[in-house]
Design an enzyme around this catalytic site. Structure first.
Site, PDB file in Angstrom:
ATOM      1  N   LYS A  37       0.844  -1.199   0.000  1.00  0.00           N
ATOM      2  CA  LYS A  37       0.000   0.000   0.000  1.00  0.00           C
ATOM      3  C   LYS A  37       0.881   1.252   0.000  1.00  0.00           C
ATOM      4  CE  LYS A  37      -0.368   0.306   5.047  1.00  0.00           C
ATOM      5  NZ  LYS A  37      -1.278   0.474   6.189  1.00  0.00           N
ATOM      6  N   ARG A 127     -10.453   0.944  14.897  1.00  0.00           N
ATOM      7  CA  ARG A 127     -10.259   1.708  13.670  1.00  0.00           C
ATOM      8  C   ARG A 127     -11.161   1.056  12.637  1.00  0.00           C
ATOM      9  NH1 ARG A 127      -4.185   2.126  11.332  1.00  0.00           N
ATOM     10  NH2 ARG A 127      -4.772   0.017  10.687  1.00  0.00           N
ATOM     11  N   HIS A 155      -6.363  -6.578  13.065  1.00  0.00           N
ATOM     12  CA  HIS A 155      -5.076  -5.879  13.094  1.00  0.00           C
ATOM     13  C   HIS A 155      -4.717  -5.551  14.535  1.00  0.00           C
ATOM     14  CE1 HIS A 155      -1.766  -3.995  11.096  1.00  0.00           C
ATOM     15  NE2 HIS A 155      -2.032  -2.778  11.549  1.00  0.00           N
ATOM     16  N   ARG A 210       0.903 -10.763   7.444  1.00  0.00           N
ATOM     17  CA  ARG A 210       0.952  -9.574   6.588  1.00  0.00           C
ATOM     18  C   ARG A 210       2.175  -8.753   6.987  1.00  0.00           C
ATOM     19  NH1 ARG A 210      -4.064  -9.380   9.026  1.00  0.00           N
ATOM     20  NH2 ARG A 210      -3.443  -7.433  10.045  1.00  0.00           N
ATOM     21  N   TYR A 252      17.282  30.970   7.134  1.00  0.00           N
ATOM     22  CA  TYR A 252      16.209  31.791   7.680  1.00  0.00           C
ATOM     23  C   TYR A 252      16.270  31.851   9.202  1.00  0.00           C
ATOM     24  CZ  TYR A 252      13.809  31.651   3.137  1.00  0.00           C
ATOM     25  OH  TYR A 252      13.481  31.793   1.809  1.00  0.00           O
ATOM     26  N   CYS A 299      15.232  24.491   4.426  1.00  0.00           N
ATOM     27  CA  CYS A 299      14.341  25.318   3.611  1.00  0.00           C
ATOM     28  C   CYS A 299      13.493  24.435   2.691  1.00  0.00           C
ATOM     29  CB  CYS A 299      15.159  26.303   2.796  1.00  0.00           C
ATOM     30  SG  CYS A 299      16.239  27.356   3.793  1.00  0.00           S
ATOM     31  N   ASP A 301      13.645  24.062  -0.509  1.00  0.00           N
ATOM     32  CA  ASP A 301      14.369  23.446  -1.614  1.00  0.00           C
ATOM     33  C   ASP A 301      15.839  23.185  -1.317  1.00  0.00           C
ATOM     34  OD1 ASP A 301      12.101  24.029  -3.546  1.00  0.00           O
ATOM     35  OD2 ASP A 301      12.676  26.062  -2.980  1.00  0.00           O
TER      36      ASP A 301
END
Length: 357
Positions: A37, A127, A155, A210, A252, A299, A301
């Site tokens: 998943k 859940r 689960h 699983r 920054y 930052c 980027d």
């Protein structure tokens, strides 16, 4: 040295195969479902699924029907379980493609024919899953629907804490749900164990385990040493070098100020690529087999590395996590999250994905 890149994750499929073989061996007589998943936890669902099946997995797990159908469209014919969709999802597409469907309520059975079902009992995670007091109703409705009840499942909430009493309590509720099925004339297969229970609770392996995070080489039970090998590494390159004087501040907010003359290396990755901003001033990277601190704020980027006076060459490989640098788990531990969040956070298309093995 690898050629310079802006941002790249390398997925080592040989490591993944090793992990699957280890987990399948630990599963004993039970079959192994490789959970792919969320695009295989950020590793790429189709290549990971193929490698896992080569290594001994016999089932695949996908959260949504679209994820499951993408596996079929790639030509993968192994059994696939899909278990979480919105009420308006056309489950007929899954039936037609031979996808097993997880069912947690009577409502999900309406209009469903010809399906192979895995009825989910909520044993305490609260859940997804059918509440125990409605389990008999769901079992009866599933039988009446004419669909095949192939399995029941649940689960575990705290299997990563070996010895926690909740695991035994959930196992007890699961056993009670199974007995009700037997009394109703069903003989379903059972699956309860996740990665942690696969490693710590052989009594809960039943017919199928699983495996998710452990397959990707990240240990869900860190207090228990396992030969799991991280599959993903994250790298970039030095794109700019500069020297600064003592007293100069970086990035920054000027949260870090140099106490001495030093060199800086600019690395073109940031929080838009999956580097958590919370790691600002709290992380290191690997360059040439040595660890260097990141200075100032991460930052969007880019981030800035203190080269500590070393002559780090332009274009040098920077290991954000992986061999030669910290681990994804190191990142997670530093900022108080889990390594699942780190590896699923590598943001395509900004972060290129490359496969080895």
């Amino acid at each position: 040295m690898n050629p310079p890149v802006r941002a790249e994750v390398v997925i080592d499929l040989d490591r993944l195969r090793h992990n699957v073989r280890l987990l399948a061996d630990r599963a004993g007589e039970a079959e192994t479902m490789a959970v792919v998943k969320a695009d295989a936890y950020g590793h790429g669902a189709v290549p990971v699924a193929r490698a896992a099946l080569e290594a001994g997995a016999t089932w695949l797990g996908a959260c949504s029907l679209d994820e499951a159908l993408a596996l079929r469209e790639a030509g993968i014919t192994a059994p696939v379980l899909s278990w979480l969709d919105t009420p308006d999802t056309d489950l007929r597409r899954g039936v037609d493609a031979g996808i097993d469907l997880g069912v947690s309520s009577v409502d999900q059975l309406r209009g469903l024919t010809g399906a192979r079902l895995h009825l989910k009992i909520d044993t305490g995670l609260n859940r997804n899953g059918c509440p125990p007091w409605r389990w008999a109703e769901l079992v009866s409705a599933a039988i009446a629907s004419g669909n095949e009840v192939h399995a029941i499942w649940s689960h575990l909430a705290r299997a990563d804490e070996p010895g926690h009493p909740s695991v035994d309590e959930q196992a007890k509720r699961f056993a009670e749900a199974h007995l009700l099925c037997l009394a109703a004339g069903l003989s379903p297969r059972r699956h309860l164990a996740n990665s942690a229970a696969t490693l710590t609770r052989p009594d809960l392996h039943f017919d199928l385990v699983r495996v998710g995070i452990a397959m990707y080489g990240l240990n869900p039970v860190p207090r228990q040493a396992e030969d799991l090998r991280p599959v993903m590494s994250f790298r970039s390159s030095v794109v700019l070098r500069k020297d600064i004087r003592a007293g100069e501040s970086v990035s920054y907010g000027h949260t870090w100020t140099a106490e001495r003359d030093t060199g800086l290396a600019l690395v073109p990755v940031g929080y838009a690529d999956g580097v958590p901003r919370l790691l600002s001033g709290r992380m290191e990277v690997g360059i040439g087999g040595k660890r260097y601190p990141v200075r100032g704020r991460v930052c969007m980027d880019q981030l800035v590395v203190d080269t500590l006076g070393d002559n780090v060459p332009l274009g040098a490989e920077v290991v954000l996590f992986g061999p030669g640098g910290p681990t994804a788990t190191d990142w997670a531990d530093t900022i108080g999250t889990i390594d699942y969040e780190i590896v699923t956070g590598m943001r395509r298309p900004r972060v290129r994905r490359r496969y080895a093995g």
